[in-house]
Design an enzyme around this catalytic site. Structure first.
Site, PDB file in Angstrom:
ATOM      1  CE  LYS A 192      -2.285  -0.293   3.874  1.00  0.00           C
ATOM      2  NZ  LYS A 192      -1.531  -1.753   4.328  1.00  0.00           N
ATOM      3  NE  ARG A 219      -3.532  -0.204  10.709  1.00  0.00           N
ATOM      4  CZ  ARG A 219      -2.471   0.269  10.062  1.00  0.00           C
ATOM      5  NH1 ARG A 219      -2.346   1.344   9.603  1.00  0.00           N
ATOM      6  NH2 ARG A 219      -1.332  -0.479   9.856  1.00  0.00           N
ATOM      7  NE  ARG A 250       7.504  -2.968   5.712  1.00  0.00           N
ATOM      8  CZ  ARG A 250       5.798  -2.745   5.896  1.00  0.00           C
ATOM      9  NH1 ARG A 250       5.290  -2.530   5.051  1.00  0.00           N
ATOM     10  NH2 ARG A 250       5.453  -2.828   7.037  1.00  0.00           N
ATOM     11  NE  ARG A 277       6.821  -0.513   9.824  1.00  0.00           N
ATOM     12  CZ  ARG A 277       5.707  -0.044   9.519  1.00  0.00           C
ATOM     13  NH1 ARG A 277       5.716   0.362   8.290  1.00  0.00           N
ATOM     14  NH2 ARG A 277       4.688  -0.742  10.182  1.00  0.00           N
ATOM     15  NE  ARG A 280       2.571  -4.022  11.648  1.00  0.00           N
ATOM     16  CZ  ARG A 280       3.607  -3.893  10.780  1.00  0.00           C
ATOM     17  NH1 ARG A 280       4.711  -4.718  10.706  1.00  0.00           N
ATOM     18  NH2 ARG A 280       3.124  -3.370   9.539  1.00  0.00           N
TER      19      ARG A 280
HETATM   20  P1  AMP Z   1       1.677   1.212   9.215  1.00  0.00           P
HETATM   21  O1  AMP Z   1       2.696   2.031   8.904  1.00  0.00           O
HETATM   22  O2  AMP Z   1       0.525   1.705   8.588  1.00  0.00           O
HETATM   23  O3  AMP Z   1       1.678  -0.438   9.096  1.00  0.00           O
HETATM   24  O4  AMP Z   1       1.069   1.709  10.926  1.00  0.00           O
HETATM   25  C1  AMP Z   1       2.193   1.312  11.796  1.00  0.00           C
HETATM   26  C2  AMP Z   1       1.270   1.333  13.334  1.00  0.00           C
HETATM   27  O5  AMP Z   1       0.759   2.394  13.614  1.00  0.00           O
HETATM   28  C3  AMP Z   1       0.080   0.284  13.296  1.00  0.00           C
HETATM   29  O6  AMP Z   1       0.534  -1.160  13.475  1.00  0.00           O
HETATM   30  C4  AMP Z   1      -0.611   0.912  14.319  1.00  0.00           C
HETATM   31  O7  AMP Z   1      -0.045   0.677  15.749  1.00  0.00           O
HETATM   32  C5  AMP Z   1      -0.419   2.347  14.018  1.00  0.00           C
HETATM   33  N1  AMP Z   1      -1.432   3.041  13.063  1.00  0.00           N
HETATM   34  C6  AMP Z   1      -1.303   3.311  11.777  1.00  0.00           C
HETATM   35  N2  AMP Z   1      -2.638   3.720  11.423  1.00  0.00           N
HETATM   36  C7  AMP Z   1      -3.437   3.486  12.240  1.00  0.00           C
HETATM   37  C8  AMP Z   1      -4.756   3.516  12.285  1.00  0.00           C
HETATM   38  N3  AMP Z   1      -5.427   4.239  11.251  1.00  0.00           N
HETATM   39  N4  AMP Z   1      -5.524   3.265  13.373  1.00  0.00           N
HETATM   40  C9  AMP Z   1      -4.967   2.896  14.373  1.00  0.00           C
HETATM   41  N5  AMP Z   1      -3.321   2.694  14.348  1.00  0.00           N
HETATM   42  C10 AMP Z   1      -2.696   2.867  13.483  1.00  0.00           C
END
Ligand code: AMP
Length: 234
Positions: A15, A90, A127, A166, A177
């Site tokens: 994404k 989400r 990654r 990461r 996750r």
């Molecule tokens: P991502 O980079 O999108 O995988 O986000 C990394 C982490 O940020 C996730 O595992 C959540 O802990 C938090 N996070 C990001 N976006 C959201 C969201 N829309 N709602 C809740 N937690 C989020």
């Protein structure tokens, strides 16, 4: 009519990379809630302090915090002609809040990137992101200002920073996750699926093919949205 795009799909579906590329091509901002939160943690802001442990465990930050962050970001001038949201919504509660936020801004174009679970785990384990600018190694190679220059192994092609894994891509957290995705985020597909502006894209293809399919899907959804509104730009 503004291009209001959201990208659904599990962690590792591509994404972020695809959202960056698409947004760059259309001259609209890519808004990644994960990037916003990682920056807040790095900058030591109040929100950063609140969310760090939650992110490290691979859990979701609460809906009110996330909705507030996105509402503020969408009010900035650069998002008026459209945006690509990556990582938001989400949960169904976030999706309901987003519908409300963009009531007077045209339709939401919903792209679901589909990738089999075995492929996701393989991708997440490998990654790498830049420790300095946060770019994904693949994304930095494609759109960074240093793109086209000679790559240095282990270095970001956008800014030259070191590439690292990461924190939440480590083995146990990845499983958490993916579990959180299935329980809390996958129901969103059902929330959106019946909309005429919903499209699925096969994310288990080479990135260039995914990008082409994504363009086609967004343009088709946008045409449907335009037709539904009588073609009147909003
Ligand atoms: P991502 O980079 O999108 O995988 O986000 C990394 C982490 O940020 C996730 O595992 C959540 O802990 C938090 N996070 C990001 N976006 C959201 C969201 N829309 N709602 C809740 N937690 C989020």
């Amino acid at each position: 009519m503004a291009l209001n795009v959201i990208m659904l799909g599990p962690p590792g579906a591509g994404k972020g990379t695809q959202a960056e590329r698409f947004a760059h091509g259309r001259g609209i901002p890519k808004i990644s809630t994960g990037d916003i939160l990682r920056k807040a943690v790095e900058d030591g802001t109040e929100i950063g302090g609140l969310v760090k442990a939650i992110m490290d465990r691979g859990e979701l930050v609460n809906d009110e915090v996330m909705t507030g962050i996105v509402r503020d970001r969408l009010e900035k001038a650069d998002a008026r002609s459209g945006f690509v949201l990556d990582g938001f919504p989400r949960t169904v509660a976030q999706a309901v809040a987003l519908d409300d936020m963009i009531l007077d801004r045209g339709s939401l174009l919903v792209i679901d990137i589909v990738v089999p679970e075995t492929e996701l785990v393989r991708r997440l384990a490998g990654r790498m992101i830049c420790a300095d600018c946060g770019a994904n190694a693949g994304e930095a190679a494609e759109s960074g200002s240093l793109a086209g220059t000679k790559a240095h192994p282990g270095r970001c092609r956008r800014c030259g920073g070191a590439l690292v894994q990461r924190a939440d891509d480590s083995n146990g957290v990845v499983r958490e996750r993916l579990k959180v995705y299935h329980c809390q985020t996958e129901p969103l597909v059902e929330y959106y699926r019946r909309r005429p502006t919903f499209r699925s894209v096969n994310g288990a293809q080479p990135p260039d093919t995914v990008a082409t399919d994504l363009e086609t899907a967004v343009d088709a959804a946008h045409r449907v949205a335009m037709a539904a509104s009588g073609g009147v730009p909003r």
